[in-house]
Design an enzyme around this catalytic site. Sequence first.
Site, PDB file in Angstrom:
ATOM      1  N   TYR A  14      33.143 -16.165 -11.157  1.00 16.03           N
ATOM      2  CA  TYR A  14      32.072 -16.747 -11.982  1.00 16.03           C
ATOM      3  C   TYR A  14      32.584 -17.666 -13.087  1.00 16.03           C
ATOM      4  O   TYR A  14      31.790 -18.153 -13.894  1.00 16.03           O
ATOM      5  CB  TYR A  14      31.261 -15.610 -12.635  1.00 16.03           C
ATOM      6  CG  TYR A  14      30.659 -14.711 -11.603  1.00 16.03           C
ATOM      7  CD1 TYR A  14      29.556 -15.125 -10.859  1.00 16.03           C
ATOM      8  CD2 TYR A  14      31.217 -13.469 -11.321  1.00 16.03           C
ATOM      9  CE1 TYR A  14      29.018 -14.315  -9.869  1.00 16.03           C
ATOM     10  CE2 TYR A  14      30.679 -12.648 -10.334  1.00 16.03           C
ATOM     11  CZ  TYR A  14      29.586 -13.087  -9.616  1.00 16.03           C
ATOM     12  OH  TYR A  14      29.060 -12.292  -8.635  1.00 16.03           O
ATOM     13  N   ASP A  16      34.058 -20.719 -13.046  1.00 21.76           N
ATOM     14  CA  ASP A  16      33.743 -22.157 -12.961  1.00 21.76           C
ATOM     15  C   ASP A  16      32.315 -22.410 -13.444  1.00 21.76           C
ATOM     16  O   ASP A  16      32.071 -23.270 -14.276  1.00 21.76           O
ATOM     17  CB  ASP A  16      33.874 -22.644 -11.513  1.00 21.76           C
ATOM     18  CG  ASP A  16      35.177 -22.213 -10.881  1.00 21.76           C
ATOM     19  OD1 ASP A  16      36.214 -22.741 -11.300  1.00 21.76           O
ATOM     20  OD2 ASP A  16      35.166 -21.335  -9.999  1.00 21.76           O
ATOM     21  N   TYR A 192      39.606  -7.667 -12.247  1.00 24.10           N
ATOM     22  CA  TYR A 192      39.809  -7.759 -10.800  1.00 24.10           C
ATOM     23  C   TYR A 192      40.268  -6.376 -10.319  1.00 24.10           C
ATOM     24  O   TYR A 192      40.501  -5.472 -11.137  1.00 24.10           O
ATOM     25  CB  TYR A 192      40.869  -8.821 -10.483  1.00 24.10           C
ATOM     26  CG  TYR A 192      40.565 -10.160 -11.131  1.00 24.10           C
ATOM     27  CD1 TYR A 192      39.466 -10.910 -10.713  1.00 24.10           C
ATOM     28  CD2 TYR A 192      41.343 -10.662 -12.157  1.00 24.10           C
ATOM     29  CE1 TYR A 192      39.152 -12.127 -11.309  1.00 24.10           C
ATOM     30  CE2 TYR A 192      41.045 -11.883 -12.764  1.00 24.10           C
ATOM     31  CZ  TYR A 192      39.944 -12.606 -12.342  1.00 24.10           C
ATOM     32  OH  TYR A 192      39.638 -13.789 -12.948  1.00 24.10           O
ATOM     33  N   GLN A 254      24.240 -14.007 -18.837  1.00 25.73           N
ATOM     34  CA  GLN A 254      25.404 -14.427 -19.629  1.00 25.73           C
ATOM     35  C   GLN A 254      25.239 -14.120 -21.125  1.00 25.73           C
ATOM     36  O   GLN A 254      26.183 -13.681 -21.780  1.00 25.73           O
ATOM     37  CB  GLN A 254      25.679 -15.911 -19.403  1.00 25.73           C
ATOM     38  CG  GLN A 254      27.118 -16.271 -19.679  1.00 25.73           C
ATOM     39  CD  GLN A 254      27.390 -17.748 -19.486  1.00 25.73           C
ATOM     40  OE1 GLN A 254      26.548 -18.590 -19.769  1.00 25.73           O
ATOM     41  NE2 GLN A 254      28.575 -18.070 -19.006  1.00 25.73           N
ATOM     42  N   GLU A 272      38.680 -16.601 -17.505  1.00 29.46           N
ATOM     43  CA  GLU A 272      38.701 -17.570 -18.609  1.00 29.46           C
ATOM     44  C   GLU A 272      37.549 -17.355 -19.592  1.00 29.46           C
ATOM     45  O   GLU A 272      37.746 -17.169 -20.786  1.00 29.46           O
ATOM     46  CB  GLU A 272      38.649 -18.994 -18.026  1.00 29.46           C
ATOM     47  CG  GLU A 272      38.560 -20.055 -19.086  1.00 29.46           C
ATOM     48  CD  GLU A 272      38.969 -21.444 -18.603  1.00 29.46           C
ATOM     49  OE1 GLU A 272      39.772 -21.553 -17.666  1.00 29.46           O
ATOM     50  OE2 GLU A 272      38.477 -22.421 -19.199  1.00 29.46           O
ATOM     51  N   SER A 274      35.066 -14.925 -19.977  1.00 32.37           N
ATOM     52  CA  SER A 274      34.890 -13.626 -20.648  1.00 32.37           C
ATOM     53  C   SER A 274      36.055 -13.372 -21.607  1.00 32.37           C
ATOM     54  O   SER A 274      35.893 -12.725 -22.648  1.00 32.37           O
ATOM     55  CB  SER A 274      34.774 -12.494 -19.619  1.00 32.37           C
ATOM     56  OG  SER A 274      35.920 -12.426 -18.800  1.00 32.37           O
TER      57      SER A 274
HETATM   58  O1  TRH Z   1      34.699 -14.511 -12.841  1.00 32.31           O
HETATM   59  P1  TRH Z   1      36.035 -14.822 -13.360  1.00 32.31           P
HETATM   60  O2  TRH Z   1      37.129 -14.037 -12.802  1.00 32.31           O
HETATM   61  O3  TRH Z   1      36.336 -16.342 -13.170  1.00 32.31           O
HETATM   62  C1  TRH Z   1      37.595 -16.832 -12.807  1.00 32.31           C
HETATM   63  C2  TRH Z   1      38.309 -17.508 -13.912  1.00 32.31           C
HETATM   64  O4  TRH Z   1      37.547 -18.466 -14.557  1.00 32.31           O
HETATM   65  C3  TRH Z   1      39.567 -18.160 -13.369  1.00 32.31           C
HETATM   66  O5  TRH Z   1      40.225 -18.844 -14.396  1.00 32.31           O
HETATM   67  C4  TRH Z   1      39.199 -19.091 -12.267  1.00 32.31           C
HETATM   68  O6  TRH Z   1      40.305 -19.692 -11.763  1.00 32.31           O
HETATM   69  C5  TRH Z   1      38.483 -18.307 -11.213  1.00 32.31           C
HETATM   70  O7  TRH Z   1      37.325 -17.706 -11.749  1.00 32.31           O
HETATM   71  C6  TRH Z   1      38.064 -19.205 -10.063  1.00 32.31           C
HETATM   72  O8  TRH Z   1      36.052 -14.570 -14.958  1.00 32.31           O
HETATM   73  P2  TRH Z   1      35.410 -15.382 -16.154  1.00 32.31           P
HETATM   74  O9  TRH Z   1      36.053 -16.697 -16.351  1.00 32.31           O
HETATM   75  O10 TRH Z   1      35.427 -14.450 -17.292  1.00 32.31           O
HETATM   76  O11 TRH Z   1      33.903 -15.630 -15.734  1.00 32.31           O
HETATM   77  C7  TRH Z   1      32.956 -14.601 -15.677  1.00 32.31           C
HETATM   78  C8  TRH Z   1      31.612 -15.096 -16.167  1.00 32.31           C
HETATM   79  O12 TRH Z   1      30.631 -14.116 -15.877  1.00 32.31           O
HETATM   80  C9  TRH Z   1      31.564 -15.310 -17.677  1.00 32.31           C
HETATM   81  O13 TRH Z   1      30.786 -16.461 -17.961  1.00 32.31           O
HETATM   82  C10 TRH Z   1      30.844 -14.076 -18.197  1.00 32.31           C
HETATM   83  C11 TRH Z   1      29.897 -13.807 -17.068  1.00 32.31           C
HETATM   84  N1  TRH Z   1      29.380 -12.432 -16.955  1.00 32.31           N
HETATM   85  C12 TRH Z   1      28.020 -12.259 -17.044  1.00 32.31           C
HETATM   86  O14 TRH Z   1      27.262 -13.210 -17.275  1.00 32.31           O
HETATM   87  N2  TRH Z   1      27.511 -10.995 -16.899  1.00 32.31           N
HETATM   88  C13 TRH Z   1      28.295  -9.916 -16.657  1.00 32.31           C
HETATM   89  O15 TRH Z   1      27.771  -8.787 -16.521  1.00 32.31           O
HETATM   90  C14 TRH Z   1      29.702 -10.136 -16.577  1.00 32.31           C
HETATM   91  C15 TRH Z   1      30.604  -8.954 -16.334  1.00 32.31           C
HETATM   92  C16 TRH Z   1      30.213 -11.400 -16.725  1.00 32.31           C
END
Ligand code: TRH
Length: 380
Positions: A14, A16, A192, A254, A272, A274
């Site tokens: 999520y 990107d 993860y 979010q 990134e 979170s």
């Molecule tokens: O989901 P991610 O693991 O995204 C990753 C990273 O961005 C990584 O750098 C990239 O290369 C890869 O994707 C493709 O973790 P991230 O970046 O924290 O994104 C999660 C999003 O989800 C963030 O905007 C918060 C949101 N979120 C919610 O909206 N509700 C929820 O309950 C949770 C747990 C997260």
Amino acid sequence: MARWDIFCSVVDNYGDIGVTWRLARQLAAEQGHAVRLWVDELDAFVRLCPEASVDAECQRWSGVEVRRWAEPFPLVEPAEVVIEAFACQLPPSYVAAMAASGTRRLWLNLEYLSAEDWVAGCHGLPSPQPGGLQKFFFFPGFVEGTGGLLREADLLERRRTFQADGQAQQAFLQSIGVAREAGARLISLFAYENAGLAGWLDALAADPQPTQLLVPQGKILADLQIWLGGELLAPGDHGLRGNLLIHVLPFVAQDDYDRLLWCCDFNAVRGEDSFVRAQWAGRPLLWHIYPQEERAHWDKLEAFLAIYNADLMPEAAAVQAELWRAWNSGEGMETAWAALLKAWPLLQRHAEQWCDQQAAWADLATALEQFYLNWLSYAA
Ligand code: TRH
């Protein structure tokens, strides 16, 4: 007011869409731009913005026009500022339209966040393109000379008001099915798959202080399930082992995820977006970095630890680094957590100081706006 197009290709997870949706909203709300967000996987978008539709070609949320990015790409007039997020490939017809328009367009490649030293040197560099198009690299970052971090103008005020309001926190937690127990430490967990989870949970279950662990639906549930003895886990489920009470939550919208981080005493985050939001929560955190081939992510992890720990007392810095390394290598969490608890007050103070220190830099949307204005005046 200018027109901005942001292109987001959902690679996996999520992050990107999380970053681009947040940025799009901020550019519209705070900079007054007309923003279109092109997304190739609306399913991921709907997880963050549950009111949205998974199949609308065009929809409008929070002042942003959200467009499905599919082939063949529609004939549209390109915006004045075009952001390709994380080096995604713009539709060739769109690039051709930019070149043919006869008007200068600012084209930016918004890169992934990294604390590595080379970032400031590459931020803002041109990326030569055929046809006279002007493209530049734009790097978020934690230090002067980078593009900064995403942070809405009122974020820290909203966060502090919420953290000072016990009733608002209780009402929010109730809305996601959590009743906070007196004296319990509250921890959120977003990660993860991680072999280190069992050791951490063993430590929490044996700790004299009770813990409530809040786990939104996601990849870590499989490891959690094994530790709990195999029952399938769904939102609303609970598990109690020793002094550890586990709550499985739905994946929240979010903005609610921010509230969840603000309620907790400690947040385990990943990727990134979170990771950055946990820093703005002003509470100690644990980062599960996105794993990359040939262990490239370890350099990024160490680069961040070096700047985050720079102003911490050496003992606290050491236990924090050990915990993060244990989590990312999947071993040694039980002892690393016990050591970290001894430095808890220092880490708490440091999280708030770090947040203030980072908030002194321009945020990413403001930095983008400034870059655009400089580019305009350079052209004039
Ligand atoms: O989901 P991610 O693991 O995204 C990753 C990273 O961005 C990584 O750098 C990239 O290369 C890869 O994707 C493709 O973790 P991230 O970046 O924290 O994104 C999660 C999003 O989800 C963030 O905007 C918060 C949101 N979120 C919610 O909206 N509700 C929820 O309950 C949770 C747990 C997260």
